[in-house]
Scaffold this motif. Sequence first.
Motif, PDB file in Angstrom:
ATOM      1  N   UNK A 140       0.870  -1.173   0.000  1.00  0.00           N
ATOM      2  CA  UNK A 140       0.000   0.000   0.000  1.00  0.00           C
ATOM      3  C   UNK A 140       0.900   1.214   0.000  1.00  0.00           C
ATOM      4  N   UNK A 141       0.681   2.104  -0.993  1.00  0.00           N
ATOM      5  CA  UNK A 141       1.479   3.322  -1.102  1.00  0.00           C
ATOM      6  C   UNK A 141       0.635   4.494  -0.636  1.00  0.00           C
ATOM      7  N   UNK A 142       1.082   5.153   0.405  1.00  0.00           N
ATOM      8  CA  UNK A 142       0.318   6.289   0.919  1.00  0.00           C
ATOM      9  C   UNK A 142       1.150   7.553   0.751  1.00  0.00           C
ATOM     10  N   UNK A 143       0.624   8.457  -0.088  1.00  0.00           N
ATOM     11  CA  UNK A 143       1.346   9.697  -0.407  1.00  0.00           C
ATOM     12  C   UNK A 143       0.755  10.833   0.428  1.00  0.00           C
ATOM     13  N   UNK A 144       1.472  11.243   1.438  1.00  0.00           N
ATOM     14  CA  UNK A 144       0.997  12.299   2.344  1.00  0.00           C
ATOM     15  C   UNK A 144      -0.464  12.065   2.731  1.00  0.00           C
ATOM     16  N   UNK A 145      -0.785  10.930   3.331  1.00  0.00           N
ATOM     17  CA  UNK A 145      -2.194  10.599   3.544  1.00  0.00           C
ATOM     18  C   UNK A 145      -2.905  11.555   4.496  1.00  0.00           C
ATOM     19  N   UNK A 146      -2.149  12.283   5.301  1.00  0.00           N
ATOM     20  CA  UNK A 146      -2.792  13.193   6.260  1.00  0.00           C
ATOM     21  C   UNK A 146      -2.643  14.647   5.840  1.00  0.00           C
ATOM     22  N   UNK A 147      -2.069  14.873   4.681  1.00  0.00           N
ATOM     23  CA  UNK A 147      -1.739  16.224   4.246  1.00  0.00           C
ATOM     24  C   UNK A 147      -2.941  17.157   4.150  1.00  0.00           C
ATOM     25  N   UNK A 148      -4.102  16.623   3.831  1.00  0.00           N
ATOM     26  CA  UNK A 148      -5.285  17.466   3.681  1.00  0.00           C
ATOM     27  C   UNK A 148      -6.256  17.322   4.854  1.00  0.00           C
ATOM     28  N   UNK A 149      -5.740  16.819   5.966  1.00  0.00           N
ATOM     29  CA  UNK A 149      -6.636  16.574   7.100  1.00  0.00           C
ATOM     30  C   UNK A 149      -6.163  17.365   8.309  1.00  0.00           C
ATOM     31  N   UNK A 150      -7.100  17.674   9.212  1.00  0.00           N
ATOM     32  CA  UNK A 150      -6.684  18.313  10.458  1.00  0.00           C
ATOM     33  C   UNK A 150      -5.957  17.273  11.323  1.00  0.00           C
ATOM     34  N   UNK A 151      -5.279  17.737  12.352  1.00  0.00           N
ATOM     35  CA  UNK A 151      -4.376  16.833  13.071  1.00  0.00           C
ATOM     36  C   UNK A 151      -5.136  15.706  13.755  1.00  0.00           C
ATOM     37  N   UNK A 152      -6.318  16.003  14.264  1.00  0.00           N
ATOM     38  CA  UNK A 152      -7.093  14.975  14.954  1.00  0.00           C
ATOM     39  C   UNK A 152      -7.483  13.849  13.973  1.00  0.00           C
ATOM     40  N   UNK A 153      -8.044  14.265  12.836  1.00  0.00           N
ATOM     41  CA  UNK A 153      -8.434  13.280  11.831  1.00  0.00           C
ATOM     42  C   UNK A 153      -7.214  12.564  11.284  1.00  0.00           C
ATOM     43  N   UNK A 154      -6.108  13.348  11.134  1.00  0.00           N
ATOM     44  CA  UNK A 154      -4.858  12.765  10.649  1.00  0.00           C
ATOM     45  C   UNK A 154      -4.394  11.650  11.570  1.00  0.00           C
ATOM     46  N   UNK A 155      -4.523  11.884  12.851  1.00  0.00           N
ATOM     47  CA  UNK A 155      -4.139  10.858  13.832  1.00  0.00           C
ATOM     48  C   UNK A 155      -4.962   9.596  13.639  1.00  0.00           C
ATOM     49  N   UNK A 156      -6.263   9.786  13.432  1.00  0.00           N
ATOM     50  CA  UNK A 156      -7.143   8.624  13.221  1.00  0.00           C
ATOM     51  C   UNK A 156      -6.682   7.805  12.026  1.00  0.00           C
ATOM     52  N   UNK A 157      -6.378   8.536  10.937  1.00  0.00           N
ATOM     53  CA  UNK A 157      -5.962   7.841   9.714  1.00  0.00           C
ATOM     54  C   UNK A 157      -4.654   7.101   9.965  1.00  0.00           C
ATOM     55  N   UNK A 158      -3.726   7.750  10.680  1.00  0.00           N
ATOM     56  CA  UNK A 158      -2.443   7.092  10.946  1.00  0.00           C
ATOM     57  C   UNK A 158      -2.630   5.856  11.807  1.00  0.00           C
ATOM     58  N   UNK A 159      -3.547   5.964  12.769  1.00  0.00           N
ATOM     59  CA  UNK A 159      -3.820   4.783  13.604  1.00  0.00           C
ATOM     60  C   UNK A 159      -4.368   3.635  12.763  1.00  0.00           C
ATOM     61  N   UNK A 160      -5.210   4.011  11.784  1.00  0.00           N
ATOM     62  CA  UNK A 160      -5.754   2.990  10.876  1.00  0.00           C
ATOM     63  C   UNK A 160      -4.631   2.310  10.092  1.00  0.00           C
ATOM     64  N   UNK A 161      -3.673   3.143   9.609  1.00  0.00           N
ATOM     65  CA  UNK A 161      -2.549   2.567   8.859  1.00  0.00           C
ATOM     66  C   UNK A 161      -1.681   1.683   9.765  1.00  0.00           C
ATOM     67  N   UNK A 162      -1.449   2.161  10.995  1.00  0.00           N
ATOM     68  CA  UNK A 162      -0.677   1.353  11.956  1.00  0.00           C
ATOM     69  C   UNK A 162      -1.352   0.006  12.145  1.00  0.00           C
ATOM     70  N   UNK A 163      -2.664   0.094  12.292  1.00  0.00           N
ATOM     71  CA  UNK A 163      -3.475  -1.097  12.489  1.00  0.00           C
ATOM     72  C   UNK A 163      -3.323  -2.082  11.315  1.00  0.00           C
ATOM     73  N   UNK A 164      -3.386  -1.523  10.125  1.00  0.00           N
ATOM     74  CA  UNK A 164      -3.254  -2.361   8.913  1.00  0.00           C
ATOM     75  C   UNK A 164      -1.873  -2.981   8.846  1.00  0.00           C
ATOM     76  N   UNK A 165      -0.866  -2.197   9.250  1.00  0.00           N
ATOM     77  CA  UNK A 165       0.501  -2.717   9.278  1.00  0.00           C
ATOM     78  C   UNK A 165       0.585  -3.871  10.269  1.00  0.00           C
ATOM     79  N   UNK A 166      -0.081  -3.676  11.380  1.00  0.00           N
ATOM     80  CA  UNK A 166      -0.102  -4.727  12.399  1.00  0.00           C
ATOM     81  C   UNK A 166      -0.711  -6.014  11.888  1.00  0.00           C
ATOM     82  N   UNK A 167      -1.614  -5.892  10.914  1.00  0.00           N
ATOM     83  CA  UNK A 167      -2.255  -7.083  10.338  1.00  0.00           C
ATOM     84  C   UNK A 167      -1.410  -7.712   9.230  1.00  0.00           C
TER      85      UNK A 167
END
Lengths: 405, 230
Positions: free
Chosen positions: B166-193
């Motif tokens: 999965x290639x993620x190009x600045x996945x949080x670049x257009x999001x506020x920090x709170x939402x960005x955190x959520x997205x990053x947690x989702x990616x961490x989660x996917x990595x964990x899987x």
Amino acid sequence: MYLIVESIRAAFTSLRGRLLRTSLTMLSIAVGVATIIAIVSIMAGLDEMVKREFSRMGTRVLYISRNQWGKAFYRRAPQIGSREIEALQRVDLAEYIVPTRETWASLSRGVKNASGLQIVGTNQDYHLVREIPLESGRFFTAYENERGRNVCVLGSEVYKNLFEVGEEAINEYVEIEKVPFRVVGVVEKQGNFMTSMAGLASDNKVFIPILASDRMFGRWWGLEVLVSAYSDDLIEETEDECRMMLRAARGIKPGQEDNFGINKQDYLLNQFRKTTRILWAILVGIAGLSLLVGGVGIMNIMLISVTERTREIGVRKAIGAKRSYILMQFLIEALLVCWLGGLFGALMGIAFAGIIALFTPLVFVVSGLSAILGFAFTSATGVFFGLYPAIKAATKPPVEALRFG
Amino acid sequence: MSALIELKGVKKVYVMGKNEVHALRGVDLAIEPSEYLAIMGPSGSGKSTMLNILGLLDLPSAGAYLFSGTDVTLFNDAQLAVMRNRKVGFVFQTFNLLPRTSALGNVELPLVYAGVGRKERKDRAIHALELVGLADRMNHKPNELSGGQRQRVAIARALVTQPDIVLADEPTGNLDSKTGDDIMRLLDDLSGKGNTIILVTHESFIAEHANRTVHILDGLIASDTYNKRV
């Protein structure tokens, strides 16, 4: 296959999103198609009308005269006279043999008169061969014909000029060049303005026994003899037999060419078709131009669309769309616009042709040809003008497309 | 373990008029399956080029790119499209969803190109949306979704074909920090899987989520470090 289905769905979604633009483009295609369909229908209607009018001359009738229609008189060709009639009477395949001699004269009745009418001297079988229906009265009889009685049958226009509306004409007298003739029949209205002008319909004609005609006008002109075959299928054989008899009667040696003409109505029809073919081509060409304009419109819109959706193209490619799929998607979009526009245009064109047919003597013909033509033309337009924008879309490098906008 | 991805002496030269721009000057990089990698670098460093090449959107001017042992630099356009479709999932900074298509339709799209039938397509797309926690919004159009939700749809779309990376190009670049955190947690989660995730960013706090960070500078790899979590 199902990629095509998906493309069509995608195309609908995309076109719905640009409704105004799409409808305007469709309209331009519709106008082009409507023009083509209308022109083809009107021309087909004209052709059908003329065909019907010419077929009134009889599809199983031979017109034997001094020349072949459309050709110059044969050199020193003798007039058709009683010798030829006698020869033709020996033709087994002939059903009726009807001599005619035509001239022009004026008719009058009291204060009313009509001039420039065609007086047809003929025999009692003429109306059978030409299938002329009578409005009232009867055609003159063999007896009246043999005696050269002064009786006449009037064409519907002639009747209208000499009688009041609804006035009884039978047994009334009219004067042909001051000689009184008793009216025995009136012909039903037949032609329309075109065929009356061309002298094909009997509306402006007066029929009298040929002996009466010869007595009044002499025999300056040769005869034209109508020979009818028993059926359409036998017309060729009848023609051959007539030719044989005429050649024998005139002592034409083998290898020598005929010095008479045996004509058929289809010559005139073919002649008409030959002359109108050019008109056809020009009109269809003009209609094609309007479709071309519509096609340029499609191309323009599709090019704008491709540019606007560069990013979408990039995304689609990034997630795995091949060039062929992008190509198909844009081509189907262009085709869809053309087909929808074409369908609408076809309905408009048919309606227009119908209206024209309603107010003119043209026959309303919706031909399968025009439908196929319309479909083919619009598809060709869609592919031709949609292809370039589609190729442009398909070959966009994904990196650049994604960076766009 | 053999490398999932291997770049060997990859160079990329763009010709801009008379100038040649050397975006990559010889990059060697190996990525193992299930790695969580961040590529960092300032703008102009060549990290976008790197991303395009890794994502098979572009081919290197020189060098070899082995994907599961196969050199993809020899592939034609159609083969690359198939590879992108089956092996790579993209998550973009600007989401890049089709605007007039529902979330479900967007997630189904890669499967359409993969030739998956309608029924299976829908099942798999719904499953992917469940994975990102958006199954209840699957019939919404992108403009009816928040930025974070849109990015979740995009992630679902990237995952639906079960790609190798999965290639993620600045996945949080257009999001506020709170939402960005959520997205990053989702990616961490996917990595964990067990998903292999390659993150491209210029924010170090985003890169910290990954367990390996590659810095690119002037078209070369400046550093390649494993984070403390490994």
